[in-house]
Design a protein around this motif. Structure first.
Motif, PDB file in Angstrom:
ATOM      1  N   LEU A  26       0.825  -1.207   0.000  1.00  0.00           N
ATOM      2  CA  LEU A  26       0.000   0.000   0.000  1.00  0.00           C
ATOM      3  C   LEU A  26       0.854   1.250   0.000  1.00  0.00           C
ATOM      4  O   LEU A  26       1.947   1.273   0.567  1.00  0.00           O
ATOM      5  CB  LEU A  26      -0.934  -0.023   1.217  1.00  0.00           C
ATOM      6  N   ASP A  30      -3.718   5.418  -2.075  1.00  0.00           N
ATOM      7  CA  ASP A  30      -4.521   4.203  -2.178  1.00  0.00           C
ATOM      8  C   ASP A  30      -5.759   4.307  -1.302  1.00  0.00           C
ATOM      9  O   ASP A  30      -5.719   4.860  -0.202  1.00  0.00           O
ATOM     10  CB  ASP A  30      -3.731   2.966  -1.746  1.00  0.00           C
ATOM     11  N   TRP A 145      -3.804  -2.957  -8.902  1.00  0.00           N
ATOM     12  CA  TRP A 145      -3.972  -3.945  -7.849  1.00  0.00           C
ATOM     13  C   TRP A 145      -3.626  -5.369  -8.272  1.00  0.00           C
ATOM     14  O   TRP A 145      -3.517  -6.260  -7.425  1.00  0.00           O
ATOM     15  CB  TRP A 145      -5.406  -3.901  -7.317  1.00  0.00           C
TER      16      TRP A 145
END
Length: 156
Positions: A26, A30, A145
């Motif tokens: 992350l 995000d 992702w």
């Protein structure tokens, strides 16, 4: 391209391992939307994720305050509970856009905000077959992702 990854956590320790495995992937900007029934483990997942990022503060549900901000070793984390928000307009009126852009946003009851965010990672926690078991489904529609979901396959 929508992609789903479903993991089974047989206990809280497994749920924490999944959150910890997600943490290093992350970055600022995000957005992670968490959904599931009451007591499905959304706040527990956030607590484990924020701890894995290096935060030593007590992470609690922001149900009544709507939002908490936590400092970690790597980036600030905005933790929002959208349960009492009526939609994206209510979120916009909170004035949190700067925190969303500069840190990681973890939003419980994220489905209430509709399409407010571009390219979020959605996580749904559901009760599993056994006591303490959770089914954790990660859904991504953005290419950003895909490597993250690849890295999480088999974790638990």
């Amino acid at each position: 391209m929508t992609r789903d990854l479903t993991l089974t956590a047989r206990d809280e320790a497994a749920t924490a391992r999944i959150a910890a495995a997600l943490a290093p992937h992350l970055r600022a900007g995000d957005v992670v939307l968490l959904d599931g029934a009451l007591a499905a483990g959304k706040t527990f997942f956030v607590r484990a994720l924020v701890a894995a990022l290096g935060c030593t503060e007590q992470v609690t549900s922001p149900t009544y305050t709507i939002a908490h901000i936590y400092e970690t070793g790597s980036l600030p984390v905005l933790h929002v509970d959208a349960y009492r928000l009526r939609g994206a307009q209510d979120f916009h009126h909170l004035g949190l856009e700067e925190q969303v852009e500069s840190g990681l946003s973890l939003i419980e009851w994220g489905e209430r905000l509709g399409d407010f965010f571009d390219a979020p990672l959605s996580i749904r926690l559901d009760f599993g077959a056994g006591e303490g078991t959770r089914r954790i489904t990660l859904r991504a529609e953005a290419a950003r992702w895909s490597p993250v979901l690849d890295a999480l396959e088999g974790v638990a």
